[in-house]
Design a protein around this motif. Structure first.
Motif, PDB file in Angstrom:
ATOM      1  N   MET A 190       0.837  -1.203   0.000  1.00 32.17           N
ATOM      2  CA  MET A 190       0.000   0.000   0.000  1.00 32.17           C
ATOM      3  C   MET A 190       0.870   1.250   0.000  1.00 32.17           C
ATOM      4  SD  MET A 190      -3.098  -1.129   2.449  1.00 32.17           S
ATOM      5  CE  MET A 190      -4.017   0.355   2.614  1.00 32.17           C
ATOM      6  N   PRO A 191       0.597   2.174  -0.911  1.00 34.50           N
ATOM      7  CA  PRO A 191       1.481   3.334  -1.054  1.00 34.50           C
ATOM      8  C   PRO A 191       1.195   4.472  -0.076  1.00 34.50           C
ATOM      9  CG  PRO A 191      -0.212   3.394  -2.725  1.00 34.50           C
ATOM     10  CD  PRO A 191      -0.495   2.186  -1.885  1.00 34.50           C
ATOM     11  N   GLU A 192       0.195   4.342   0.799  1.00 38.77           N
ATOM     12  CA  GLU A 192      -0.181   5.462   1.678  1.00 38.77           C
ATOM     13  C   GLU A 192       0.961   5.971   2.532  1.00 38.77           C
ATOM     14  OE1 GLU A 192      -4.438   3.821   2.816  1.00 38.77           O
ATOM     15  OE2 GLU A 192      -3.828   5.507   4.051  1.00 38.77           O
ATOM     16  N   ARG A 193       1.094   7.275   2.628  1.00 36.07           N
ATOM     17  CA  ARG A 193       2.178   7.868   3.399  1.00 36.07           C
ATOM     18  C   ARG A 193       1.756   8.218   4.817  1.00 36.07           C
ATOM     19  NH1 ARG A 193       5.861   7.830  -0.571  1.00 36.07           N
ATOM     20  NH2 ARG A 193       4.296   6.564  -1.557  1.00 36.07           N
ATOM     21  N   ASN A 194       0.507   8.622   4.980  1.00 33.20           N
ATOM     22  CA  ASN A 194       0.032   8.924   6.334  1.00 33.20           C
ATOM     23  C   ASN A 194      -0.468   7.627   6.939  1.00 33.20           C
ATOM     24  OD1 ASN A 194       0.273  11.880   6.466  1.00 33.20           O
ATOM     25  ND2 ASN A 194      -1.089  11.744   4.707  1.00 33.20           N
ATOM     26  N   ARG A 195       0.432   6.935   7.621  1.00 31.48           N
ATOM     27  CA  ARG A 195       0.098   5.576   8.035  1.00 31.48           C
ATOM     28  C   ARG A 195      -0.487   5.531   9.427  1.00 31.48           C
ATOM     29  NH1 ARG A 195       1.955   0.822   5.256  1.00 31.48           N
ATOM     30  NH2 ARG A 195       2.125   1.673   3.198  1.00 31.48           N
ATOM     31  N   PHE A 196      -1.698   5.021   9.491  1.00 34.04           N
ATOM     32  CA  PHE A 196      -2.311   4.749  10.776  1.00 34.04           C
ATOM     33  C   PHE A 196      -2.489   3.236  10.739  1.00 34.04           C
ATOM     34  CE2 PHE A 196      -6.293   4.561  13.375  1.00 34.04           C
ATOM     35  CZ  PHE A 196      -5.727   4.987  14.560  1.00 34.04           C
TER      36      PHE A 196
END
Ligand code: UDP
Ligand code: MG
Length: 342
Positions: A202-208
């Motif tokens: 997954m490329p998401e940068r704001n990782r929760f």
């Protein structure tokens, strides 16, 4: 492909911040060496490493299958990395990924997931708030076929203010989030390889992490687990980092804050309409009626306030869009240790 070549390419991929697909391929090829990978984010945890290693090793030995312990040093300025180096000299199952600066807990976890090659990956805090002794139960549940086994914090042994903040945050998130993020679940969990592969791709940068972990689906189960006090040292999350994590959680999983803008708009318009009717009425009844200054001041400042709040909310989303389009890597690596001895 030989094992050493595989590991070398994996390490190369990591150090050069290769594209997720490349890392993923390298990781796929390296699989099978360990059944379990334990990922531990570390930020100035020198007082805890010794005990942590001892308790964790006792538990992992008991599981009777090959494992690796990956310490992710998130830019510590104490002796944490040196201690891991010493542990590695005595036990090659101990590995180290040293980030080039402090990137934060969630980024450190992501770095650990990127290099882990076990069939099941365990995420656990380094301050021993999550007791390693419950892991056999988690692993048994994973063996039953659950892809994600996470801890549900029963009792928090933290101060009342922090407990109240956590309590409110999780309930607010539950209300607002578009997906079902389990109440009081932390990062402490066992995840199957299939889930880890999806997360690392997954490329998401704001990782929760606990949010995207819930988002991926598969069979997930929560196990109640008491949360201990920190073994030693001070919490590494300050208020700013916690607020950041909380807004990441809310904004990444909900559009409702944005919709508040329209809601404000409707409410204000309705009030304004009523006021207009009332003014006309007054004007008709008393021809010398002059609308009060107070009304104007109140209306202007109320509207100004609401507009600024709304802009702020939109700004939270735009800031995150900006982070995503910049496409910067989640973290940079200064050094890795122990990934070529297998
Ligand atoms: N941590 C980290 N980077 C940070 C802050 C924390 O890697 O910037 C690690 C920390 O060493 C610990 C875990 O994340 O292993 C949880 O941090 P902490 O105990 O401070 O958080 P809390 O338990 O208070 O939520
Ligand atoms: Mg803690």
């Amino acid at each position: 492909m030989g094992a050493s070549k595989t590991v070398a390419s994996r390490r190369h991929a990591l150090l050069t911040g290769a594209a997720p697909e490349v890392r993923w391929e390298a990781q796929q090829a390296a699989q099978g060496a360990s059944t379990f990978s334990v990922v531990l984010p570390l930020y100035n945890e020198e007082e805890n490493i010794e005990t942590l290693y001892r308790r964790l090793t006792a538990v992992m030995e008991g599981l009777g299958e090959p494992y690796e312990i990956i310490f992710v040093d998130d830019g510590s300025v104490d002796s944490s990395a040196e201690q891991v180096r010493v542990l590695h000299e005595g036990d090659t199952r101990v590995k180290l990924v040293r980030l080039a600066r402090n990137f934060g807990h969630q980024a450190a976890i992501s770095a650990g997931l990127d290099v882990a090659c076990g069939q099941a990956v365990i995420i656990i805090d380094a301050d021993l708030q999550d007791p390693p002794e419950v892991l056999p139960e988690f692993v048994a549940t994973w063996r039953e076929g659950y892809e994600v086994v996470y801890a549900i914090r029963q009792k928090r042994k933290e101060d009342a203010l922090k407990r109240a903040a956590y309590y409110t945050f999780y309930r607010l998130l539950k209300r607002l989030a578009a997906i079902d993020i389990p109440l009081d679940s932390g990062d402490f969990c066992v995840m199957d390889r299939r889930v880890v592969d999806v997360l690392t791709a997954m490329p998401e940068r704001n990782r929760f992490v606990r949010g995207i972990r819930a988002w991926v689906g598969f069979r997930q189960i929560g196990i109640p687990c008491e949360r201990d006090c920190r073994q030693a040292g001070t919490p590494k999350y300050n208020l700013r980092k916690l607020m950041r994590l909380a807004t990441d959680g809310l904004v990444s999983f909900s559009y409702i804050p944005l919709r508040l803008a329209s809601l404000f708009g409707f409410v204000i318009s309705a009030v304004a309409f009523a006021l207009a009717l009332w003014t006309i009425y007054e004007k008709l009844i008393h021809p010398d009626y002059i609308a009060g200054l107070t009304t104007i001041v109140v209306a202007v400042s109320l509207l100004g306030g609401i507009q600024l709040i709304t802009l702020g909310i939109i700004g939270e989303y735009i800031g995150r869009i900006f982070d995503e389009v910049k496409q910067r890597p989640l973290y940079t690596v200064r050094e890795v240790l122990g990934f070529d001895e297998q």
